[in-house]
Design an enzyme around this catalytic site. Structure first.
Site, mmCIF file in Angstrom:
data_model
loop_
_atom_site.group_PDB
_atom_site.id
_atom_site.type_symbol
_atom_site.label_atom_id
_atom_site.label_comp_id
_atom_site.label_asym_id
_atom_site.label_seq_id
_atom_site.Cartn_x
_atom_site.Cartn_y
_atom_site.Cartn_z
ATOM 1 C CB CYS A 1 -0.956 -0.051 1.183
ATOM 2 S SG CYS A 1 -2.209 1.243 1.138
ATOM 3 C CG ASP B 1 -7.015 -3.057 -3.921
ATOM 4 O OD1 ASP B 1 -7.789 -2.396 -3.201
ATOM 5 O OD2 ASP B 1 -5.784 -3.092 -3.751
ATOM 6 C CG HIS C 1 -5.959 -2.545 -0.244
ATOM 7 N ND1 HIS C 1 -5.181 -2.098 -1.275
ATOM 8 C CD2 HIS C 1 -5.463 -1.961 0.878
ATOM 9 C CE1 HIS C 1 -4.258 -1.281 -0.798
ATOM 10 N NE2 HIS C 1 -4.401 -1.181 0.508
#
Lengths: 355, 163
Positions: free
Chosen positions: A143, A300, A329
């Site tokens: 991320c 995601d 995600h």
């Protein structure tokens, strides 16, 4: 009239279910339990080394450093015993390190992405190399952690980074219609300075709301229905409890880094255009030479796949791979399928490049 | 009811009859909401609400900040800004120490090219005693150890709900 035994049992069972439901919602599950040692600290950042479980002669010589996002706890990488990426990798023989950014305080409100990527990260890397005795290392960024590792890899190509793994990396912001966050943070509607003037840092509650509001029904209703439906399954309950413990442990994001993320990346896509300037120097993605694995979660909604695909064409690495996997995600690394899909793929890819 | 019946009977759940209907409703609702939050109108509305709240609360925040600073001064206590400045100075000192540590490591490596980078680091090094999960047998190889650990993980399955 005698009471109906079946009805009584049913009410006892209902009471037990309600007790479990309340316990799971009101308590914290024990997470991040893999044995580790604090080896370095600077401000709120802490570098941990996981206690090896494989004899030294059998371990991979190249250490692996894990970098998670700056607005969530990294405990998601070590969720619970038996379902922990960290435990898996340590068991496979990696000398594993985790850089925990910690929760920024008011005094950290001016910290920028370059402070993380070029001040803290290189120092942690130096420590990893000193402890492991290896001149080379691998790095896994997830991320926002993937943004930081990408900036680092481009700015410090001679630091010994052999392998770079990017998980659900929000790097390309060109497809504005495909990224909900880009729409929400458009300068027409969203004034980042008003928020930061008021709070200093971006409050964790607002970040949490933003992430949950992308799928409001799933996050605010279906999630709890799923728990209720699975109350008879202790494994599912404990899994839900651990995930809920992580999700509700929210931390703010340093104001300077948040402003850069919104203005430089979400609005102007400077990193992917090779236009991002940090400390007076342009971040040129072509300088990345490490072997690259990009893991994309097909479902995601936080970092849509379109944000992670273009990086492969921008880097100077010759050895690069894109691995697309069904899931969300967080689910691709912490979901029930992760130990059979994502983790083995990452391990196999890294294994061939860690000798 | 005998024991066998008791074990096989489903526990009482008042939501059971409504579950299918509930799931269908939630699915439809989820699709509608995802479309709604992806719209320009939603972005505009949330932006306006946030701006409105922050603008409206700004005078109160400023007043509170001023009175808090005055109160802390009266009590001879440092303000938030002063504590933050102190914390920043601490971080700077930490960085200088870390720089010195790095220089010492470089010096040590220069003097002993094949030795460890630092004494403290050496104690934490890769050759530090491991805590083996499985006792390696006489013929056990490194890869066998690693694949054993892999298999162990793949067998344990179920995980948490998706976020």
């Amino acid at each position: 009239m005698e009471p109906d035994v079946a009805s009584l049992n049913a009410f006892v069972d209902l009471e037990q279910r309600l007790q479990t439901f309340t316990r799971v919602l009101t308590t914290k599950a024990p997470i991040a339990q893999t044995s580790k040692e604090l080896v370095w600290a600077l401000n709120k950042a802490k570098l941990y080394r996981y206690t090896p479980v494989v004899p030294a002669k059998d371990r991979y010589p190249i250490p692996l450093l894990l970098i998670f996002a700056i607005m969530n706890r990294p405990s998601i990488l070590d969720l619970r015993p038996g379902h922990s990426f960290v435990e898996f990798m340590v068991g496979c023989g990696y000398d594993l390190y985790l850089l925990d950014w910690g929760a920024p305080g008011f005094e950290d409100r001016h910290m920028n992405l370059d402070d993380y990527a070029l001040e803290y990260l290189p120092r942690a890397v130096r420590k990893v190399k000193a402890i492991s005795g290896s001149r080379e290392f691998s790095m896994l960024g997830w991320c926002i952690g993937a943004i930081l590792t990408t900036i680092y890899a481009a700015m410090r190509p001679d630091d010994g980074l052999r392998n770079l793994l990017l998980l659900t990396a929000p790097l390309d912001f060109s497809n504005r219609n495909g990224i909900t966050f880009a729409r929400w943070t458009d300068e027409k509607y969203f004034n980042v300075d008003t928020i930061l003037d008021a709070f200093g840092n971006m409050p964790g509650e607002m970040i949490d709301y933003g992430a949950k509001a992308l799928k409001p029904v799933e996050n605010y209703i279906s999630n709890y229905c799923k728990l209720w439906d699975n109350l008879d399954d202790p494994e599912a309950v404990e899994a839900w409890h651990a995930m809920n413990t992580w999700v509700t442990d929210i931390i703010p994001m340093a104001g300077g880094a948040y402003r850069e993320l919104i203005v430089e990346l979400y609005r102007h896509n400077r990193l992917m255009k090779n236009e991002l300037v940090v400390r007076g120097e342009r971040v040129d993605l072509r300088r990345i030479r490490a072997s690259l694995l990009t893991v994309i979660a097909a479902g995601d909604h936080i970092t849509p796949p379109c944000q992670s695909e273009a990086i492969l064409g921008k880097v100077g690495s010759r050895d690069k791979e894109l691995y697309r996997i069904p899931g969300g995600h967080i689910g691709i690394m912490a979901g029930s399928a992760a130990p059979r899909t994502t983790w083995p793929h990452i391990e196999q890819w890294l294994s061939a490049r860690s000798r | 009811m005998n024991d066998a019946e008791e074990k096989t009977s489903k526990p009482f759940d008042p939501l059971e009859p409504l579950r299918a209907m509930r799931d269908a409703y939630l699915d439809a609702m989820a699709k509608t909401m995802v479309e709604a939050v992806n719209s320009e109108a939603y972005a505009q509305a949330t932006g306006a609400m946030l701006e409105g709240y922050l603008t409206a609360s700004a005078p109160m925040r400023e007043t509170l900040d001023k009175s808090m600073i005055q109160a802390l001064q009266q009590l001879s206590l440092p303000s938030r800004q002063e504590v933050a400045a102190l914390a920043e100075r601490f971080t700077n000192v930490e960085m200088r120490l870390d720089d010195m540590d790095a220089k010492l490591d470089a010096l040590r490596e220069f003097m002993h090219p094949n030795g460890s980078a630092s004494k403290s680091d050496a104690s934490q090094r890769a050759d530090a005693p491991a805590t083996p999960v499985t006792k390696p047998g006489p013929g056990t190889t490194a890869s066998a150890n690693r694949s054993k650990a892999r298999r162990r993980f793949v067998r344990r399955g179920a995980g948490p709900p998706k976020r």
